[in-house]
Design an enzyme around this catalytic site. Structure first.
Site, PDB file in Angstrom:
ATOM      1  N   HIS A  51       0.804  -1.175  -0.088  1.00 55.58           N
ATOM      2  CA  HIS A  51       0.018   0.230  -0.085  1.00 55.58           C
ATOM      3  C   HIS A  51       1.082   1.220   0.103  1.00 55.58           C
ATOM      4  O   HIS A  51       2.084   1.150   0.522  1.00 55.58           O
ATOM      5  CB  HIS A  51      -0.926  -0.139   1.198  1.00 55.58           C
ATOM      6  CG  HIS A  51      -1.941  -0.929   1.234  1.00 55.58           C
ATOM      7  ND1 HIS A  51      -3.091  -0.885   1.952  1.00 55.58           N
ATOM      8  CD2 HIS A  51      -2.097  -2.050   0.628  1.00 55.58           C
ATOM      9  CE1 HIS A  51      -3.997  -1.905   1.820  1.00 55.58           C
ATOM     10  NE2 HIS A  51      -3.448  -2.760   0.876  1.00 55.58           N
ATOM     11  N   GLU A  53       1.171   3.887   1.948  1.00 56.12           N
ATOM     12  CA  GLU A  53       1.805   4.426   3.077  1.00 56.12           C
ATOM     13  C   GLU A  53       2.853   3.461   3.547  1.00 56.12           C
ATOM     14  O   GLU A  53       3.942   3.873   3.890  1.00 56.12           O
ATOM     15  CB  GLU A  53       0.672   4.309   4.335  1.00 56.12           C
ATOM     16  CG  GLU A  53      -0.551   5.444   4.046  1.00 56.12           C
ATOM     17  CD  GLU A  53      -1.641   4.478   3.232  1.00 56.12           C
ATOM     18  OE1 GLU A  53      -2.712   5.253   3.228  1.00 56.12           O
ATOM     19  OE2 GLU A  53      -1.629   3.582   2.339  1.00 56.12           O
ATOM     20  N   CYS A  81      -5.893   2.019   5.822  1.00 58.06           N
ATOM     21  CA  CYS A  81      -6.406   0.836   6.168  1.00 58.06           C
ATOM     22  C   CYS A  81      -5.839   0.412   7.537  1.00 58.06           C
ATOM     23  O   CYS A  81      -4.890   0.919   7.922  1.00 58.06           O
ATOM     24  CB  CYS A  81      -6.201  -0.272   4.970  1.00 58.06           C
ATOM     25  SG  CYS A  81      -4.816  -0.940   5.080  1.00 58.06           S
ATOM     26  N   CYS A  84      -2.151  -0.383   7.227  1.00 60.05           N
ATOM     27  CA  CYS A  84      -1.235   0.970   7.212  1.00 60.05           C
ATOM     28  C   CYS A  84      -1.364   1.581   8.551  1.00 60.05           C
ATOM     29  O   CYS A  84      -0.200   2.303   8.970  1.00 60.05           O
ATOM     30  CB  CYS A  84      -1.737   1.723   6.180  1.00 60.05           C
ATOM     31  SG  CYS A  84      -1.342   1.020   4.666  1.00 60.05           S
TER      32      CYS A  84
END
Length: 155
Positions: A51, A53, A81, A84
């Site tokens: 992801h 991040e 999420c 993250c």
């Protein structure tokens, strides 16, 4: 809060509108007003943990030669999420500034868990500060453009 930093994340996320390495998600890590890392989602390169991040944290940690990113702020196009958020917490990043929500991502078809950052913060007693809705309109535009792609991949 600085628009320039979230614009860097938005621009990076926009690269996935052309080269489908992942969804329309971007992140920028800043320390002392200086950009440390900018990254986008690259999940479709066959790693579910990539992801934006997490990718930005990996870059920042390599650059600063430490896992401890205290004093840093992360700008994210979308609310992080649970994975993250946890990585941000463990990296000791002080603040998350984001545009759209996980509900927004779920609305266009992403497989989001319905656990908000504020809920995770509360459950985990995290000290990470949350600043939602920053440049929301610009971040929603990423979703709109992504949603129009004929070859988009939702995961």
């Amino acid at each position: 809060m600085n628009r320039r930093f979230l614009l860097l994340a938005i621009t990076e996320a926009g690269k996935n509108l052309k080269k489908m390495d992942g969804g329309p998600f971007g992140a920028c890590i800043v320390k002392g007003g200086k950009v440390i890392a900018v990254a986008r989602n690259t999940v479709l390169k066959n790693d579910a943990t990539c992801h934006a991040e997490v990718n930005a944290i990996r870059i920042a940690s390599r650059k600063l030669k430490t896992f401890d990113l205290s004093g840093c702020v992360i700008y994210s196009t979308t609310e992080p999420c649970p994975m993250c958020f946890s990585a941000i917490h463990w990296a000791r990043i002080n603040k998350i500034i984001y545009g759209t929500t996980t509900k927004d991502a779920k609305k266009i078809g992403f497989n989001e868990l319905e656990i908000t950052g504020s809920r995770l913060k509360s459950l985990g007693k995290s000290e990470v500060k949350l600043v939602p809705g920053f440049m929301r309109k610009e971040c929603l535009e990423l979703f709109e453009k992504f949603n129009e792609l004929p070859d988009k991949k939702l995961y």
